[in-house]
Design an enzyme around this catalytic site. Structure first.
Site, PDB file in Angstrom:
ATOM      1  N   HIS A 184       2.555   2.937  -9.060  1.00  7.55           N
ATOM      2  CA  HIS A 184       2.310   1.498  -9.254  1.00  7.55           C
ATOM      3  C   HIS A 184       3.501   0.834  -9.942  1.00  7.55           C
ATOM      4  CE1 HIS A 184      -1.599   1.892  -7.634  1.00  7.55           C
ATOM      5  NE2 HIS A 184      -2.155   2.505  -8.659  1.00  7.55           N
TER       6      HIS A 184
ATOM      7  N   LEU B 294      11.820 -19.860  -2.810  1.00  4.88           N
ATOM      8  CA  LEU B 294      10.855 -18.931  -2.198  1.00  4.88           C
ATOM      9  C   LEU B 294       9.529 -19.045  -2.934  1.00  4.88           C
ATOM     10  CD1 LEU B 294      10.396 -16.396  -0.250  1.00  4.88           C
ATOM     11  CD2 LEU B 294      10.928 -14.993  -2.241  1.00  4.88           C
TER      12      LEU B 294
ATOM     13  N   ASP C  40       0.812  -1.221   0.000  1.00  2.23           N
ATOM     14  CA  ASP C  40       0.000   0.000   0.000  1.00  2.23           C
ATOM     15  C   ASP C  40       0.847   1.273   0.000  1.00  2.23           C
ATOM     16  OD1 ASP C  40      -2.411   1.317  -0.090  1.00  2.23           O
ATOM     17  OD2 ASP C  40      -2.630   1.405   2.086  1.00  2.23           O
TER      18      ASP C  40
ATOM     19  N   SER D 278      -8.070  -4.370   5.380  1.00  2.00           N
ATOM     20  CA  SER D 278      -8.653  -4.205   4.039  1.00  2.00           C
ATOM     21  C   SER D 278      -8.969  -5.545   3.366  1.00  2.00           C
ATOM     22  CB  SER D 278      -7.716  -3.362   3.144  1.00  2.00           C
ATOM     23  OG  SER D 278      -7.471  -2.105   3.729  1.00  2.00           O
TER      24      SER D 278
END
Ligand code: IPE
Ligand code: IPE
Ligand code: MG
Length: 231
Positions: free
Chosen positions: A32, A126, A15, A187
């Site tokens: 973004h 990962l 965020d 959220s």
């Protein structure tokens, strides 16, 4: 200093991209783009620390409410992200996985996700779960529908069965949740899985979030006493 306790599974709410761009008088889309770049940097750092699973909240079921131009940009950015980062993801031995209903994404975005899933499926170092068109409540509805389809009766419903039918099926719950960007809420992220997760909030905006910020969060985690209701 005491030795760091490394969380096996870290979840991050990505965020603050829009505010990061606004601070520099740039369009939100610029934030973004930088946010997407940071995904690779932080994935590399997480792997270095010995984290095994990284779950990143990239687009929520509520984010469709944003202007069509921003939604469209994000859907295209995902395609660019997959295409430009796939080699690095392979080199780093990262396995990509998506949480959320990706069948509802634009065709080309969905195809990019499927390509990345298939290409990285045997990687082991990962696991990166990207939550995309993801909502925690939507995920619970999905789980219950799966359970009904499989014909379970009410007496057979267990916490484990619900968990096994979530998008995160087969994965351990996050040990640490990090929310950059200064908001103190979930959220609609992983509402079932975060029941006993340690929560860490920071004002740092996601594009500015560095390996040092990650270390700071892990230091805070190291000091936590996880009692799970016991003593
Ligand atoms: C997070 O950044 C990315 C997405 C939700 C897609 P935001 O776009 O929410 O950035 P802020 O919170 O407006 O700064
Ligand atoms: C949460 O961020 C969702 C993602 C980061 C993908 P939002 O910016 O959408 O959250 P709210 O609207 O501030 O709660
Ligand atoms: Mg936001």
């Amino acid at each position: 200093m005491t030795e760091l306790k490394i969380p096996n599974h870290i979840a991050i709410i990505l965020d603050g991209n829009g505010r990061w761009a606004k601070k520099q008088n740039r369009p939100r889309t610029f934030g973004h783009k930088e946010g997407a770049e940071n995904v690779i940097r932080i994935a590399r750092s997480a792997k270095k620390f010995g984290v095994k699973t990284l779950t990143l909240y990239a687009f929520s079921t509520e984010n469709w409410k944003r202007p069509a131009s921003e939604v469209g940009f994000l859907m295209d950015l995902l395609i660019k992200f997959v295409n430009s980062k796939i080699d690095e993801l392979m080199e780093e031995d990262c396995k990509l996985n998506f949480l959320g209903d990706i069948t509802k994404l634009p065709k080309k975005t969905k195809e990019a996700c499927e390509f990345a899933l298939d290409k990285t499926k045997d990687n082991k170092s990962l696991v990166i779960n990207i939550a995309l068109n993801y909502g925690g409540r939507d995920e619970l509805v999905h789980s219950f529908k799966e359970i009904m389809k499989k014909g379970y009766g009410s007496d057979e419903i267990t916490e484990e069965l619900i968990s096994d039918n979530l998008y995160t099926s087969g994965q351990a719950d996050p040990d640490l949740l990090i929310r950059p960007g200064g908001e103190l809420r979930l959220s609609n992220f992983l509402v079932y899985q975060l029941a006993y997760t340690e929560l860490y909030f920071t004002e740092v905006l996601w594009p500015d979030f560095t390996e040092d910020d990650l270390r700071e969060a892990i230091v805070a985690f190291t000091k936590r006493d996880r009692r799970y209701g016991g003593l």
